[in-house]
Write a protein that holds these residues in place. Sequence first.
Motif, short mmCIF file in Angstrom:
data_model
loop_
_atom_site.label_atom_id
_atom_site.label_comp_id
_atom_site.label_asym_id
_atom_site.label_seq_id
_atom_site.Cartn_x
_atom_site.Cartn_y
_atom_site.Cartn_z
N ASN A 35 0.82 -1.32 0.18
CA ASN A 35 0.11 0.04 -0.06
C ASN A 35 0.84 1.24 -0.16
O ASN A 35 1.39 1.63 1.02
CB ASN A 35 -0.80 -0.01 1.42
N PRO A 36 1.13 1.87 -1.21
CA PRO A 36 1.99 3.06 -1.35
C PRO A 36 1.88 4.19 -0.45
O PRO A 36 2.58 4.90 -0.20
CB PRO A 36 2.16 3.29 -2.75
N THR A 37 0.65 4.48 0.07
CA THR A 37 0.09 5.84 0.56
C THR A 37 0.95 5.85 1.94
O THR A 37 1.49 6.86 2.25
CB THR A 37 -1.30 6.00 0.75
N LYS A 38 0.91 5.04 2.89
CA LYS A 38 0.92 5.31 4.10
C LYS A 38 2.45 4.85 4.60
O LYS A 38 2.99 5.05 5.75
CB LYS A 38 0.05 4.46 4.98
N GLU A 39 3.16 3.96 3.67
CA GLU A 39 4.49 3.48 4.08
C GLU A 39 5.58 4.52 4.16
O GLU A 39 5.84 5.18 3.34
CB GLU A 39 4.61 2.22 3.52
N LYS A 40 6.36 4.48 5.09
CA LYS A 40 7.45 5.07 5.45
C LYS A 40 8.72 4.53 5.76
O LYS A 40 8.75 3.35 6.53
CB LYS A 40 7.24 6.02 6.45
N THR A 41 10.10 4.96 5.52
CA THR A 41 11.05 4.02 5.79
C THR A 41 11.47 4.31 7.17
O THR A 41 12.07 3.10 7.92
CB THR A 41 12.51 4.37 4.95
N GLU A 42 10.96 5.45 8.01
CA GLU A 42 11.11 5.48 9.34
C GLU A 42 10.34 4.20 9.98
O GLU A 42 11.24 3.57 11.10
CB GLU A 42 10.45 6.69 9.86
N PHE A 43 9.33 3.80 9.43
CA PHE A 43 8.81 2.64 10.04
C PHE A 43 9.33 1.38 9.75
O PHE A 43 9.44 0.41 10.72
CB PHE A 43 7.33 2.57 10.03
N VAL A 44 9.77 1.17 8.70
CA VAL A 44 10.50 0.06 8.40
C VAL A 44 11.74 0.05 9.31
O VAL A 44 11.82 -1.01 9.90
CB VAL A 44 11.07 -0.03 6.72
N ASP A 45 12.51 1.05 9.54
CA ASP A 45 13.60 1.00 10.36
C ASP A 45 13.35 0.65 11.78
O ASP A 45 14.10 -0.05 12.52
CB ASP A 45 14.53 2.15 10.35
N SER A 46 12.26 1.22 12.33
CA SER A 46 12.04 1.04 13.56
C SER A 46 11.24 -0.42 13.99
O SER A 46 11.68 -0.84 14.89
CB SER A 46 10.79 2.05 14.13
N ILE A 47 10.64 -0.86 12.75
CA ILE A 47 10.04 -2.18 13.12
C ILE A 47 11.27 -3.32 13.11
O ILE A 47 11.50 -4.34 13.86
CB ILE A 47 9.31 -2.57 11.94
N LEU A 48 12.33 -3.07 12.17
CA LEU A 48 13.50 -3.87 12.16
C LEU A 48 14.06 -3.97 13.41
O LEU A 48 14.33 -4.97 14.06
CB LEU A 48 14.61 -3.39 11.21
N ALA A 49 14.32 -2.75 13.94
CA ALA A 49 14.83 -2.60 15.50
C ALA A 49 14.21 -3.51 16.47
O ALA A 49 14.71 -4.08 17.49
CB ALA A 49 15.30 -1.09 15.78
N ASP A 50 12.84 -3.17 16.42
CA ASP A 50 11.90 -3.89 17.47
C ASP A 50 11.83 -5.26 17.36
O ASP A 50 11.92 -5.92 18.34
CB ASP A 50 10.73 -3.25 17.37
N VAL A 51 12.08 -5.89 16.30
CA VAL A 51 11.99 -7.15 16.08
C VAL A 51 13.28 -7.86 16.58
O VAL A 51 13.44 -8.91 17.38
CB VAL A 51 11.84 -7.82 14.57
N LYS A 52 14.27 -7.10 15.96
CA LYS A 52 15.59 -7.80 16.74
C LYS A 52 15.77 -7.63 18.19
O LYS A 52 16.27 -8.50 18.80
CB LYS A 52 16.89 -6.77 15.98
#
Length: 558
Positions: A70-87
């Motif tokens: 879904n191209p509207t809402k997605e942000k790389t900031e969120f990708v980075d935070s999610i990666l950090a959280d899962v790790k």
Amino acid sequence: MEEKGTVSRNFIEQIIDKDLEEGKYETICTRFPPEPNGYLHIGHAKSILLNYGLAKKYGGKFNLRFDDTNPTKEKTEFVDSILADVKWLGADFEDRLYFASNYFDQMYEAAVKLIKKGKAFVCDLTADEIREYRGTLTEPGKESPYRNRSVEENLELFENMKNGMYEDGTKVLRAKIDMASPNINMRDPVIYRVAHMTHHNTGDKWCIYPMYDFAHPIEDAIEGVTHSICTLEFEDHRPLYDWVVREVGYEHPPKQIEFAKLYLTNVVTGKRYIKKLVEQGIVDGWDDPRLVTIAALKRRGFTPESIQMFVDLCGISKSQSSVDYAMLEYCIREDLKLKRPRMMAVLDPVKLIIDNYPADQIEYLDVEMNLENPELGMRKVPFGRELYIDREDFMENPPKKYFRLFPGNEVRLMGAYFVKCVSFEKDETGKVTEIHCTYDPETKCGSGFTGRKVKGTIHWVAAKTAVHAQVRLYENIIDEEKGVYNEDGSLNLNPNSLTVLDDCLLEPALADAKAYDSFQFVRQGYFCVDAKDSKEGALVFNRIVSLKSSFKLPKAEG
Ligand code: ATP
Ligand code: MG
């Protein structure tokens, strides 16, 4: 794998056991599929640890896949935070980090395949018309007038869609299933839409994007996911999930299994609401320690172990229920109880002067780090003539059963000596400014003194060596008594959710504390160095949790 029968299996494990027994799958593969449109919260942590835990238990694989269709809402900031959280949670996806957007070509191919099979068609109805035609729970839908377009025409139109020849919203691709199905999701659902939008990964390559219900099963199938675990709201979508997997023709179809979402009482878990709090500046970011995003829990001082314990205690089920926030607090207390040193910190200082103690003397007392865990060893705590104690540990006119300091009373200074209050001073507003005591050198802690007893023990820090800090105390951001929402739909905020104490004094051993270090401050709770606002020489501590709780561990099931 554990021995069968020793531990009761949850319903998902029972399904997996059966699938493995029947040879449906040789080994399992699970995934966590976040949409990068916000920070992850405690509910996601449950999903992550569940999926990762299953993979680990069965010697299978666990994938992290960004569901970025879904191209509207997605942000790389969120990708980075999610990666950090899962790790941070310890859910190890090894080299299996995937992006759904990398499968856009395969999804397009799958759609073409459906068209060729006569199982999909391009529809020109507007969104409103599609909704009208869909029918209701009690009435069947109506077939679209475009439903019987020829395969050739559909192929051409779909290609034109891809090539950007149509405006957003003018054409969609729909699965051709059954407009009379009792399940509305099966009434010729839209599977592709036109959207001239830039995607964070694929840029402007695509101007058509797949719908979730079409994309998700394909993503799972491409990755060889065996058990696609999601939350209950997708139960009614399962027939469509199975339809897509079957009609596109995957050899090893993944299986969707639903479980109940985790809800916490008095806590905002919905991404949407957290976003509102962030955007309105009510909190200082997605990691504000009052939130239950994973970033916030980490910043507040929760540990991955405490969250694992919490998730384990919650268990998994098919029925919706809320868990008390106090259970999360119970878990962090349990986790830190033996691991962390117990230090002295004075949050609301008032000076205490020992009149008969030598003016320039500093004495280093040996104090245990943690009485319940000798392995943490001892530390030196400086003691002197001028100390600070907490204001609430002195009263001019104490009520009955107040065993702390008051004129004429003797108490133990933790790890040091007995002191007796001989006098005190007040300012013009009546605020106590100084307390005078005398100490008894015979009563030194660990000296073998077996004389008189005192009922109160209070903590203290030596004035000369004290370290200055800011301490932040938290309450739930939502008022427990009144419910989460006001009548007008706004959030019912607790005005006391944050208390900032600027003049706290700590024992000097805490001077070198680093971001995320946590400690017990005796009698006050567990505290963690704030990673965002703490600076060298200007420490900021968050209270993770107080020491006391009314929470009782629920009886174990089974
Ligand atoms: P929210 O409802 O908070 O906006 P979401 O479900 O839209 O979250 P996704 O990124 O789509 O967020 O979720 C990723 C995964 O996490 C999904 O598999 C979803 O089912 C699961 N999940 C989301 N919320 C919870 C929850 N409260 N408890 C357990 N699992 C959850
Ligand atoms: Mg979602």
